[in-house]
Design a protein around this motif. Structure first.
Motif, PDB file in Angstrom:
ATOM      1  N   MET A 175      -2.211   6.694 -11.786  1.00 40.94           N
ATOM      2  CA  MET A 175      -1.053   5.853 -11.490  1.00 40.94           C
ATOM      3  C   MET A 175      -0.085   6.574 -10.569  1.00 40.94           C
ATOM      4  O   MET A 175      -0.069   7.809 -10.483  1.00 40.94           O
ATOM      5  N   THR A 176       0.740   5.787  -9.886  1.00 43.09           N
ATOM      6  CA  THR A 176       1.816   6.309  -9.057  1.00 43.09           C
ATOM      7  C   THR A 176       2.892   5.246  -8.981  1.00 43.09           C
ATOM      8  O   THR A 176       2.704   4.119  -9.435  1.00 43.09           O
ATOM      9  N   TRP A 177       4.036   5.608  -8.414  1.00 42.62           N
ATOM     10  CA  TRP A 177       5.067   4.619  -8.084  1.00 42.62           C
ATOM     11  C   TRP A 177       4.946   4.319  -6.600  1.00 42.62           C
ATOM     12  O   TRP A 177       5.022   5.220  -5.766  1.00 42.62           O
ATOM     13  N   GLU A 178       4.721   3.063  -6.282  1.00 37.23           N
ATOM     14  CA  GLU A 178       4.438   2.661  -4.902  1.00 37.23           C
ATOM     15  C   GLU A 178       5.407   1.563  -4.472  1.00 37.23           C
ATOM     16  O   GLU A 178       6.017   0.874  -5.290  1.00 37.23           O
ATOM     17  N   TYR A 179       5.541   1.396  -3.178  1.00 42.70           N
ATOM     18  CA  TYR A 179       6.434   0.396  -2.592  1.00 42.70           C
ATOM     19  C   TYR A 179       5.632  -0.867  -2.290  1.00 42.70           C
ATOM     20  O   TYR A 179       4.618  -0.806  -1.577  1.00 42.70           O
ATOM     21  N   VAL A 180       6.076  -2.003  -2.834  1.00 40.31           N
ATOM     22  CA  VAL A 180       5.274  -3.221  -2.686  1.00 40.31           C
ATOM     23  C   VAL A 180       5.090  -3.598  -1.221  1.00 40.31           C
ATOM     24  O   VAL A 180       4.024  -4.085  -0.824  1.00 40.31           O
ATOM     25  N   GLY A 181       6.106  -3.348  -0.400  1.00 36.94           N
ATOM     26  CA  GLY A 181       5.986  -3.649   1.022  1.00 36.94           C
ATOM     27  C   GLY A 181       4.947  -2.790   1.708  1.00 36.94           C
ATOM     28  O   GLY A 181       4.190  -3.266   2.557  1.00 36.94           O
ATOM     29  N   THR A 182       4.897  -1.510   1.346  1.00 42.21           N
ATOM     30  CA  THR A 182       3.883  -0.609   1.910  1.00 42.21           C
ATOM     31  C   THR A 182       2.490  -1.089   1.554  1.00 42.21           C
ATOM     32  O   THR A 182       1.581  -1.096   2.392  1.00 42.21           O
ATOM     33  N   ALA A 183       2.312  -1.506   0.302  1.00 41.10           N
ATOM     34  CA  ALA A 183       0.996  -1.973  -0.137  1.00 41.10           C
ATOM     35  C   ALA A 183       0.588  -3.237   0.591  1.00 41.10           C
ATOM     36  O   ALA A 183      -0.557  -3.363   1.050  1.00 41.10           O
ATOM     37  N   LEU A 184       1.493  -4.173   0.723  1.00 40.18           N
ATOM     38  CA  LEU A 184       1.161  -5.437   1.387  1.00 40.18           C
ATOM     39  C   LEU A 184       0.815  -5.220   2.853  1.00 40.18           C
ATOM     40  O   LEU A 184      -0.211  -5.711   3.342  1.00 40.18           O
ATOM     41  N   VAL A 185       1.662  -4.471   3.554  1.00 46.90           N
ATOM     42  CA  VAL A 185       1.497  -4.325   5.004  1.00 46.90           C
ATOM     43  C   VAL A 185       0.436  -3.280   5.351  1.00 46.90           C
ATOM     44  O   VAL A 185      -0.483  -3.542   6.134  1.00 46.90           O
ATOM     45  N   SER A 186       0.563  -2.081   4.775  1.00 50.21           N
ATOM     46  CA  SER A 186      -0.287  -0.958   5.188  1.00 50.21           C
ATOM     47  C   SER A 186      -1.662  -0.968   4.537  1.00 50.21           C
ATOM     48  O   SER A 186      -2.650  -0.578   5.154  1.00 50.21           O
ATOM     49  N   TYR A 187      -1.746  -1.376   3.264  1.00 44.62           N
ATOM     50  CA  TYR A 187      -3.020  -1.312   2.546  1.00 44.62           C
ATOM     51  C   TYR A 187      -3.819  -2.606   2.643  1.00 44.62           C
ATOM     52  O   TYR A 187      -5.038  -2.578   2.774  1.00 44.62           O
ATOM     53  N   LEU A 188      -3.112  -3.723   2.587  1.00 41.76           N
ATOM     54  CA  LEU A 188      -3.811  -5.007   2.551  1.00 41.76           C
ATOM     55  C   LEU A 188      -3.691  -5.799   3.848  1.00 41.76           C
ATOM     56  O   LEU A 188      -4.342  -6.829   4.009  1.00 41.76           O
ATOM     57  N   GLY A 189      -2.846  -5.344   4.762  1.00 42.41           N
ATOM     58  CA  GLY A 189      -2.772  -5.962   6.081  1.00 42.41           C
ATOM     59  C   GLY A 189      -2.220  -7.369   6.099  1.00 42.41           C
ATOM     60  O   GLY A 189      -2.625  -8.195   6.936  1.00 42.41           O
ATOM     61  N   VAL A 190      -1.295  -7.671   5.191  1.00 46.09           N
ATOM     62  CA  VAL A 190      -0.672  -8.994   5.184  1.00 46.09           C
ATOM     63  C   VAL A 190       0.798  -8.861   5.550  1.00 46.09           C
ATOM     64  O   VAL A 190       1.358  -7.764   5.604  1.00 46.09           O
ATOM     65  N   ASP A 191       1.435  -9.992   5.804  1.00 47.35           N
ATOM     66  CA  ASP A 191       2.835  -9.979   6.212  1.00 47.35           C
ATOM     67  C   ASP A 191       3.730  -9.531   5.051  1.00 47.35           C
ATOM     68  O   ASP A 191       3.459  -9.856   3.890  1.00 47.35           O
ATOM     69  N   PRO A 192       4.807  -8.813   5.366  1.00 47.77           N
ATOM     70  CA  PRO A 192       5.747  -8.418   4.317  1.00 47.77           C
ATOM     71  C   PRO A 192       6.488  -9.632   3.757  1.00 47.77           C
ATOM     72  O   PRO A 192       6.555 -10.683   4.402  1.00 47.77           O
ATOM     73  N   VAL A 193       7.013  -9.487   2.558  1.00 44.73           N
ATOM     74  CA  VAL A 193       7.716 -10.570   1.871  1.00 44.73           C
ATOM     75  C   VAL A 193       9.118 -10.094   1.520  1.00 44.73           C
ATOM     76  O   VAL A 193       9.294  -8.978   1.033  1.00 44.73           O
TER      77      VAL A 193
END
Length: 298
Positions: free
Chosen positions: A78-96
């Motif tokens: 586990m880690t503490w992650e930024y939801v925007g980083t995950a959406l944009v950088s990891y999954l390649g979708v638009d930020p929310v």
């Protein structure tokens, strides 16, 4: 043959004893990226889990891509992650923009990757625009809308400092100008390395700077963060990113992390960063003091 069987039986018994000696046999690996904020979050998580009978290993100083891969492969639980980083950088979708919508989106999309998301916090390490308090008060600027209106009426007056990436990316200045309906002249933009814009602002070389909401310099220089009153910047709220198998094995993690989740916001995280980066206190001391002050109250 009997001797060998007896030896095997002895070893098996010894392993059973050793496993029973570890608190519940609960082992977990907590990951952190390379900067202060992440080290603090990992250390606080470690203290909480150890206090609840876990054997914790910390893996620090991972880049974002390495951290993500480690979570997916269970090298890190586990880690503490930024939801925007995950959406944009990891999954390649638009930020929310909305944090709850961002959380729901990442939870749904990341199921197929075996990654669970829990414990969404109010700590949003998001882009901000900041000014010296006295300058903002003098010009009557409290929000980005106020700034946009002032720049439109006085296009040559205010100088802006920012990193090159912010000056060119769509969730940076270009998108901000379009969203708020203003235009900063190119001659009034100074591009510089991350962090140097705070020194430039303090020395009156620029009037407005880009930054991040949890930067300790905002506190040390007593800067005013301009309110994003038209909700342009997307959510970069912190949440727990946990390998799904780990969460299935230890479903109590969500409840154990809830007090920390509730104590975290941009102000508290900025204060924690300030104590480490500006006051030069140790990560361990700051993490422990925060937990004692916020999580161990009667």
């Amino acid at each position: 043959m009997k001797k060998r069987l007896s030896l095997f039986a002895l070893l098996a018994a010894l392993l059973l004893v050793l496993s029973s000696c570890s608190p519940g046999g609960k082992n977990i690996t907590v990951g952190a990226k390379t900067f202060t904020e992440q080290l603090l979050l990992a250390k606080m998580t470690t203290f909480i889990l150890e206090d609840n009978g876990y054997n914790v290993e910390e893996i620090q100083n991972l880049g974002s891509s390495a951290m993500r891969q480690a979570i997916e492969t269970q090298q890190v639980d586990m880690t503490w992650e930024y939801v925007g980083t995950a959406l944009v950088s990891y999954l390649g979708v638009d930020p929310v923009v909305d944090k709850n919508e961002a959380m729901e989106t990442i939870q749904e999309l990341d199921k197929e990757n075996g990654v669970a998301w829990t414990n969404l916090t109010d700590a949003n390490n998001v882009y901000v625009l900041a000014m010296k308090q006295e300058k903002a008060d003098e010009l009557g600027i409290d929000t980005i809308s106020d700034l946009a209106a002032y720049v439109e009426d006085n296009p040559e007056e205010l100088s802006f400092g920012m990193e090159t990436e912010f000056a060119n990316r769509q969730d940076g200045l270009p998108g901000l100008e379009e969203h708020y309906g203003f235009q900063v002249p190119d001659t009034n933009i100074r591009e510089m390395e991350i962090g140097l814009y705070y020194s430039a602002l303090n020395n009156d070389e620029i009037d407005v700077t880009e930054g991040f909401s949890t930067d300790p310099q905002i506190k040390s220089l007593d800067l005013k963060i301009l309110e994003d009153d038209q909700a342009f910047f997307p959510s970069y709220n912190l949440a727990a990113s946990i390998n799904q198998d780990t969460l299935d094995e230890h479903p109590e993690l969500t409840e154990l992390l809830e007090p920390l989740q509730n104590a975290l916001n941009a102000d508290s995280l900025r204060e924690l960063n300030y104590q480490v980066d500006i006051e030069q206190k140790s990560v361990e001391r700051v993490a422990k003091d925060f937990l004692e002050a916020n999580l161990l109250k009667d």
